[in-house]
Design an enzyme around this catalytic site. Sequence first.
Site, PDB file in Angstrom:
ATOM      1  N   VAL A   4       2.363  -2.549  -7.989  1.00 10.37           N
ATOM      2  CA  VAL A   4       3.693  -2.076  -8.919  1.00 10.37           C
ATOM      3  C   VAL A   4       4.604  -3.190  -8.680  1.00 10.37           C
ATOM      4  O   VAL A   4       5.618  -3.272  -9.466  1.00 10.37           O
ATOM      5  CB  VAL A   4       4.060  -0.860  -8.535  1.00 10.37           C
ATOM      6  CG1 VAL A   4       3.081   0.309  -9.008  1.00 10.37           C
ATOM      7  CG2 VAL A   4       4.577  -0.496  -7.240  1.00 10.37           C
ATOM      8  N   ASN A   7       5.797   7.055  -7.602  1.00 13.13           N
ATOM      9  CA  ASN A   7       5.584   7.769  -6.187  1.00 13.13           C
ATOM     10  C   ASN A   7       5.048   6.732  -5.325  1.00 13.13           C
ATOM     11  O   ASN A   7       5.443   6.848  -4.098  1.00 13.13           O
ATOM     12  CB  ASN A   7       4.482   8.591  -6.428  1.00 13.13           C
ATOM     13  CG  ASN A   7       3.860   9.104  -5.063  1.00 13.13           C
ATOM     14  OD1 ASN A   7       4.361   9.709  -4.097  1.00 13.13           O
ATOM     15  ND2 ASN A   7       2.802   8.492  -4.667  1.00 13.13           N
ATOM     16  N   TYR A  67      13.267   1.039   4.587  1.00  2.00           N
ATOM     17  CA  TYR A  67      12.839   2.139   4.109  1.00  2.00           C
ATOM     18  C   TYR A  67      14.089   3.002   3.403  1.00  2.00           C
ATOM     19  O   TYR A  67      14.011   3.549   2.298  1.00  2.00           O
ATOM     20  CB  TYR A  67      11.883   3.222   4.744  1.00  2.00           C
ATOM     21  CG  TYR A  67      11.354   4.331   4.101  1.00  2.00           C
ATOM     22  CD1 TYR A  67      10.291   4.258   3.231  1.00  2.00           C
ATOM     23  CD2 TYR A  67      11.949   5.698   4.440  1.00  2.00           C
ATOM     24  CE1 TYR A  67       9.730   5.365   2.722  1.00  2.00           C
ATOM     25  CE2 TYR A  67      11.575   6.737   3.550  1.00  2.00           C
ATOM     26  CZ  TYR A  67      10.321   6.497   2.802  1.00  2.00           C
ATOM     27  OH  TYR A  67       9.733   7.767   2.142  1.00  2.00           O
ATOM     28  N   LYS A  74      14.950   3.952  -0.726  1.00  2.00           N
ATOM     29  CA  LYS A  74      15.323   5.112  -1.183  1.00  2.00           C
ATOM     30  C   LYS A  74      16.574   5.344  -1.883  1.00  2.00           C
ATOM     31  O   LYS A  74      16.872   6.060  -2.790  1.00  2.00           O
ATOM     32  CB  LYS A  74      14.845   5.898  -0.341  1.00  2.00           C
ATOM     33  CG  LYS A  74      13.282   6.085   0.175  1.00  2.00           C
ATOM     34  CD  LYS A  74      12.521   6.223  -1.157  1.00  2.00           C
ATOM     35  CE  LYS A  74      10.883   6.260  -1.059  1.00  2.00           C
ATOM     36  NZ  LYS A  74       9.982   6.339  -1.966  1.00  2.00           N
TER      37      LYS A  74
END
Length: 246
Positions: free
Chosen positions: A55, A77, A140, A144
């Site tokens: 992706v 996801n 991370y 997000k």
Amino acid sequence: MRLAGKRAFVTGGKQGIGRGIVEAFLAEGAAVTTCGRGPQPDDLPENAIWHTLDVSDPDAVAKIVWTIGGTDILVNNAGVQVEKTVVDSTDEDWNLVMGVNARGVFNCCRAFIPHMPSGSAIINIGSISGTVADPSMALYNASKAFVHGLTRSIAVDHGPDIRCNAICPGWIETGMLDAGFDLADDPARAKQDALARHAVRRFGKPADIAAMAVWLASDEAGFATGQLFTVDGGMTAASPLNPGLF
């Protein structure tokens, strides 16, 4: 059969939360296409369609959209995790984590939105880590937070035709959870302490997140858009005091 007659595209459907969403969508009547960076897993449900896809590659994402011809439900996801602080993170770590978790979501939304009919839904998988920082997860956490901001922007810019929401899971029983506990000096004690901080006294399961995804994808959630839905067993509702000690 809340999703009967709808097409769904779920990224990162090989395992974990993504697989849970794939299975839940199929059970609710959706025609599901999913993807991952590797080959099709042997245990993929036979009525799900698989594509090998990175992706983070915008050209590859654009090709997939052309191949499948759009979708009614998009679930972003796919995600990766690197357990490092800012100073320990390398350029390669940045490219991996931000490439999949941030740019990957952007790529899919940008490519799919023009081919999604009115009444469609986008569900981004954010994290409580985008709001409260887990230690040694700098990239991370940041990735997000990007997903959360992008979710709101898409809802504002592309409503009313498309609803866009994010699910923010807490600690879900996947490989990522185990990797996080492995950072602790005493992983077993860290896990016990974490369980005590959950009001439901358990970690989440992929099915818990999939249940929220089904609702957000369905017409029942027609008035929900631009929101971050935390599903964490009550962990972030508590104060820093460990309830297991009281």
